[in-house]
Design a protein around this motif. Structure first.
Motif, PDB file in Angstrom:
ATOM      1  N   CYS A 172      46.446  41.632  40.661  1.00 49.69           N
ATOM      2  CA  CYS A 172      46.183  40.195  40.521  1.00 49.69           C
ATOM      3  C   CYS A 172      47.177  39.385  41.345  1.00 49.69           C
ATOM      4  CB  CYS A 172      46.257  39.785  39.053  1.00 49.69           C
ATOM      5  SG  CYS A 172      44.841  40.308  38.058  1.00 49.69           S
ATOM      6  N   GLN A 176      46.313  36.920  44.452  1.00 44.75           N
ATOM      7  CA  GLN A 176      46.778  35.530  44.519  1.00 44.75           C
ATOM      8  C   GLN A 176      47.550  35.271  45.808  1.00 44.75           C
ATOM      9  OE1 GLN A 176      48.786  35.527  40.697  1.00 44.75           O
ATOM     10  NE2 GLN A 176      47.257  34.151  39.816  1.00 44.75           N
ATOM     11  N   ILE A 182      42.490  33.705  40.176  1.00 43.83           N
ATOM     12  CA  ILE A 182      42.133  34.675  39.141  1.00 43.83           C
ATOM     13  C   ILE A 182      41.495  33.915  37.978  1.00 43.83           C
ATOM     14  CG2 ILE A 182      42.936  36.523  37.645  1.00 43.83           C
ATOM     15  CD1 ILE A 182      43.342  37.098  40.617  1.00 43.83           C
ATOM     16  N   ALA A 184      39.945  34.530  34.326  1.00 41.61           N
ATOM     17  CA  ALA A 184      39.832  35.491  33.229  1.00 41.61           C
ATOM     18  C   ALA A 184      38.761  35.015  32.254  1.00 41.61           C
ATOM     19  CB  ALA A 184      41.163  35.650  32.517  1.00 41.61           C
ATOM     20  N   ALA A 221      46.613  34.731  35.139  1.00 42.29           N
ATOM     21  CA  ALA A 221      45.353  34.117  35.553  1.00 42.29           C
ATOM     22  C   ALA A 221      45.539  32.641  35.871  1.00 42.29           C
ATOM     23  CB  ALA A 221      44.296  34.289  34.467  1.00 42.29           C
TER      24      ALA A 221
END
Length: 258
Positions: A172, A176, A182, A184, A221
């Motif tokens: 993740c 990024q 991200i 979720a 996230a």
């Protein structure tokens, strides 16, 4: 990304390789291995050679009692059975640059501990239909890519890159750093799945039905988003949930097409 084996070559069950030396040679030959079952307490020079060879690889290892190995095969397995994967696993680090080079907007799906093979197959089928560029799964606590998964996917597991990694949080963070947001999909928020802008480079995270998405991934996230529920049933099957949020991404992206 076109180096997947053709569907007609798939047997009804994954191919097994039995014995320490045979497994060592399969690894050295570059065979894609779904998982390796090791007898608990196994020792010896050959076993040490195998463990050294496996160091640093992304091959799941399962320490099991000898009774499980005996149930899997009556052959002289020497305490080691490898399951050969019917697909070739890819590297997400290689896929993202190639997507950008093609002038496309990345759409990645991350499956956190989705272990049911039929859910895996159904998700892969939907992902292939909407143009997901890759599916990322963890090294452990992930559904095996076997005949059931492939059948449920209607062959989609041969057409969409599957990547596995031992640390989804690091993946993740890599995504990024590569310019992806991200998102979720979780009930632990008041924001609905319609809020994020999926026209941006995006990775969508789906969690297991019993545990959901791990806290490590929720913390990194950029957006938490939930599917609205109006009935008495409080959750959807994860494969259905994946379809719902993926098609919201498709809807938004189609609105951008002139």
């Amino acid at each position: 990304m076109d180096n997947f084996r053709r569907p007609q070559r798939v047997k009804e069950n994954n191919e097994f390789v039995f014995g320490i030396r045979a497994v060592i040679e399969a690894i050295k030959a570059g065979r894609d291995i779904e998982t390796i079952y090791l007898q608990r307490g196994l020792t010896g020079d050959l076993f040490t050679e195998l463990k050294t060879l496996l160091h640093g690889t992304l091959i799941p290892l399962n320490s099991v009692p000898v009774e499980k190995l005996n149930r899997m095969s009556q052959k002289n397995h020497q305490g080691v059975i490898a399951v050969i994967s019917p697909i070739t696993y890819q590297n997400i680090e290689d896929i993202i640059p190639s997507v950008f080079e093609k002038g496309e907007t990345p759409l990645i799906l991350i499956l956190d501990s989705v272990t049911d093979v039929r859910n895996m197959g159904a998700i892969a089928r939907t992902a292939a239909c909407v143009g997901v560029h890759a599916i990322v799964v963890p090294l452990k606590n992930a559904a095996q890519i076997n005949a059931d998964a492939i059948k449920t996917s209607a062959g989609a597991l041969f057409s969409i890159p599957i990547c596995r990694h031992d640390n989804l949080r690091k993946i993740c963070l890599f995504l990024q750093d590569s310019g992806l947001q991200i998102v979720a999909c979780t009930e632990k928020t008041n924001d609905l799945i319609y809020a994020p802008d999926y026209t941006m480079p995006t990775a969508i995270v789906m969690g297991s039905e019993d545990e959901g998405i791990s806290n490590d991934l929720l913390r990194v996230a950029n957006h938490l988003a939930k599917i609205p529920m109006a009935g008495k049933i409080e959750s959807l099957n994860v494969s259905v949930s994946a379809g719902v949020i993926l098609y919201e991404a498709v809807r938004q992206r189609n609105l951008q097409i002139p």
